[in-house]
Design a protein around this motif. Structure first.
Motif, PDB file in Angstrom:
ATOM      1  N   VAL A  85       0.879  -1.176   0.000  1.00  0.00           N
ATOM      2  CA  VAL A  85       0.000   0.000   0.000  1.00  0.00           C
ATOM      3  C   VAL A  85       0.914   1.222   0.000  1.00  0.00           C
ATOM      4  N   PRO A  86       1.078   1.891  -1.134  1.00  0.00           N
ATOM      5  CA  PRO A  86       2.022   3.012  -1.213  1.00  0.00           C
ATOM      6  C   PRO A  86       1.559   4.216  -0.393  1.00  0.00           C
ATOM      7  N   THR A  87       2.429   5.206  -0.302  1.00  0.00           N
ATOM      8  CA  THR A  87       2.082   6.464   0.341  1.00  0.00           C
ATOM      9  C   THR A  87       0.848   7.069  -0.324  1.00  0.00           C
ATOM     10  N   LEU A 103       0.333  -7.670   4.287  1.00  0.00           N
ATOM     11  CA  LEU A 103      -0.209  -6.372   3.888  1.00  0.00           C
ATOM     12  C   LEU A 103       0.705  -5.300   4.465  1.00  0.00           C
ATOM     13  N   HIS A 104       1.441  -4.617   3.583  1.00  0.00           N
ATOM     14  CA  HIS A 104       2.486  -3.702   4.028  1.00  0.00           C
ATOM     15  C   HIS A 104       2.123  -2.268   3.680  1.00  0.00           C
ATOM     16  N   LEU A 105       2.062  -1.416   4.707  1.00  0.00           N
ATOM     17  CA  LEU A 105       1.762  -0.001   4.519  1.00  0.00           C
ATOM     18  C   LEU A 105       3.063   0.789   4.480  1.00  0.00           C
ATOM     19  N   ALA A 106       3.294   1.459   3.364  1.00  0.00           N
ATOM     20  CA  ALA A 106       4.474   2.318   3.267  1.00  0.00           C
ATOM     21  C   ALA A 106       4.343   3.493   4.226  1.00  0.00           C
ATOM     22  N   ILE A 147       0.246 -14.939   8.020  1.00  0.00           N
ATOM     23  CA  ILE A 147      -0.250 -13.639   7.576  1.00  0.00           C
ATOM     24  C   ILE A 147       0.423 -12.535   8.381  1.00  0.00           C
ATOM     25  N   ALA A 148       0.467 -11.340   7.775  1.00  0.00           N
ATOM     26  CA  ALA A 148       1.103 -10.215   8.448  1.00  0.00           C
ATOM     27  C   ALA A 148       0.473  -8.906   8.017  1.00  0.00           C
ATOM     28  N   ILE A 149       0.534  -7.940   8.921  1.00  0.00           N
ATOM     29  CA  ILE A 149       0.263  -6.537   8.614  1.00  0.00           C
ATOM     30  C   ILE A 149       1.461  -5.765   9.135  1.00  0.00           C
TER      31      ILE A 149
END
Length: 560
Positions: A85-87, A103-106, A147-149
């Motif tokens: 999930v980009p900026t 699910l990776h939040l920039a 799973i990961a966040i």
């Protein structure tokens, strides 16, 4: 982690201590912390799935629910990896994780969950430890593995559009602004609800007549009342939650249920202090985990351990066990570290260390009630600092939500009458707590231990504890309690220490305010074997006061 090896040795050591615990002449003795089992960690393929490639637009207006679903599905079907999930500002409905997805939040990414409640279908889930219909969680996974966040972005749950608010929680200007924003008020005009449906559901619940159905269609007229937990993980294995901020939750913020191998590291949870039911993390019927370096500032309890409520929790019969919680900070919550009150499946083998609680209502909060059942045992706490605690620094309470036995101004100092009831499967049990190296500057009460007449709180050891508070210690319906090297600097010294209907209580090397009116009051016809040792009783105007039915032989004072 090296400190997380195997539980077998610790359990053998605990079993070896059972004879000592069972002897009425000996209080709880300090033991070494158990060695917990290793927590299995997540692993992901190196593939990255950029959310933008699946049609997502970061304009704060486009609803990106389908884009999230497509990106997560593609990642899972490809064998796993990272959904990036980009900026930017990403508006979306519910997000559901699948196997092998991170699910990776920039940094700078804000995932804003929509305030359109129709986007959250009514689903079968749980609420406060029992089966229930609720709105679907903004973030969820069921029966998922690996799973990961992660990432340093933020999730916002639009919780202000779900939660009712008490007028007393806001100042005049805030209240007027809230009322002007829409919603409805109750008849007394002291409670705001986001919609008529929210008011309807809350009114039924307050009257003790909630709708009891597992058919989602029976609740369409009160959807807003059925606030979802924000991050809901059910029967998942190998979970990593790391670095992100999660805020403005409709109800509980992070809720793993029946999960195994959980790592929660450097997560920040933020909710308004007036936000009802907005616990930071509720680990319910989970096993094997680590919570490390997290920061919580919420409107309800902070670090919470649960295992189901009453008959349903006992039928499930799955305890929360084998967790290390360390290096966490909790602000403005109801409780810093909390077990209960829904603990009917039991809690065991918990280590809590090097945590700080600032401005919470209670610091260490262990609560239950008749009807819960369940056993809470083998709880180890080491290295807690607290400031500005509104209630009790340390609380053991098996009579949750009953009248406070510590009298308020103008009330009688006599203990409240609590009639014994027959033992049954709903009788809760607290035993084998080991707490040491605690410092608290500012609390209403230092330590409150309150068991039931039919079931004492048993086998508690407090050592190297320093508390500055208005009141000192009240110990009621307790057995085999050990206080060693405990300082209680209380302003109310009538008395500093009070023991009611308890037995086998050791007060060793107690320090207190010079010039105290009364050091120790002992009352209750069932009180036995109270020992005050290695304590300078001459600093108090009166050292010991006995109730009418307490023999002089009940209390032994020995000064070395």
């Amino acid at each position: 982690m090296k400190q997380l090896l195997t539980l077998s040795g610790a359990l053998l050591a605990l079993a070896a201590l059972q004879p000592a615990w069972s002897q009425a002449s000996r209080p709880a003795q300090p033991v070494a912390m158990p060695i917990l089992p290793a927590v299995r960690q997540v692993q992901f393929k190196a593939d990255t799935f950029d959310l933008r490639k699946y049609g997502a637009v970061a304009d704060g207006q486009t609803l990106n629910t389908q884009a999230f679903q497509k990106a997560i599905a593609a990642c899972a079907q490809g064998g796993g990896g990272t959904v990036l999930v980009p900026t930017g500002l990403w508006l979306t409905g519910p997000i559901v994780l699948q196997n092998n997805v991170n699910l990776h939040l920039a940094t700078g990414a804000l995932v804003q969950f929509t305030a359109d409640h129709s986007q959250y279908p009514l689903v079968k889930t749980t609420w406060e430890g029992e089966d229930a219909i609720r709105s679907q969680a903004p973030l969820s996974a069921t029966d998922a593995r690996n799973i990961a966040i992660t990432g340093k972005g933020t999730f916002d749950g639009a919780g202000d559009t779900w939660r009712p608010v008490k007028k007393s929680k806001l100042n005049e200007g805030e209240w007027k602004k809230l009322v002007a924003s829409g919603g409805v008020l109750n008849d007394k005009k002291d409670y705001w609800y986001p919609s008529a449906g929210s008011l309807k559901g809350n009114t039924l619940a307050a009257a003790g007549t909630p709708r009891k159905s597992m058919n989602p269609g029976d609740f369409d007229d009160m959807r807003d009342f059925l606030r979802p937990n924000m991050l809901s993980l059910t029967r998942c294995h190998q979970i990593l939650l790391e670095d992100f901020t999660i805020q403005n939750s409709p109800a509980w913020t992070i809720h793993p249920l029946l999960c195994e191998d959980i790592t929660v590291r450097r997560v920040t949870a933020r909710n308004p202090w007036y936000g009802q039911n907005t616990d930071a993390i509720d680990l319910e019927s989970c096993r094997n985990g680590l919570v490390d370096g997290c920061t919580f500032d919420v409107g309800d309890d902070g670090l919470c351990i649960k295992s189901g409520r009453d008959a349903e929790g006992r039928k499930r019969g799955v305890p929360t066990e084998n967790f290390l919680i360390q290096n966490c900070k909790v602000y403005h919550a109801h409780g810093g570290f909390v077990i209960g009150s829904e603990m009917s499946g039991g809690v065991r083998n918990m280590i809590v260390r090097n945590c700080s609680f600032q401005g919470t209502d209670v610091g260490l909060r262990f609560k239950t009630a008749r009807g819960r059942g369940g056993m809470v045992e083998n709880i180890f706490v080491d290295g807690i600092t607290m400031t500005d605690i509104a209630g009790q620094a340390i609380l053991f309470d098996m009579y949750y939500m009953a009248k406070d036995p510590v009298p308020q101004a103008g009330e009688s100092s006599a203990p409240p009458v609590i009639a014994a009831q027959p033992l049954n499967e709903g009788t809760p049990q607290f035993q084998h707590f080991y707490i040491k190296n605690v410092v608290c500057k500012g609390a209403e009460t230092g330590v409150l231990v309150r068991g039931l007449p039919e079931m004492s709180i048993k086998d508690i050891s407090l050592e190297n504890v320093f508390i500055e508070a208005n009141k000192g210690l009240l110990c009621q319906e307790a057995e085999n309690i050990r206080f060693k090297n405990v300082t209680l600097l209380s302003t109310d010294t009538q008395p500093v220490l009070e023991v009611q209907n308890s037995k086998n209580i050791s007060l060793d090397n107690i320090h207190y305010t010079n010039g105290a009116t009364l050091l120790l009051r002992v009352s209750g016809d069932r009180t036995q074997d109270i020992r005050l040792t290695n304590t300078n009783t001459k600093l108090a105007k009166k050292s010991v006061e006995l109730g009418d039915k307490v023999s002089k032989k009940t209390v032994q004072v020995a000064v070395n």
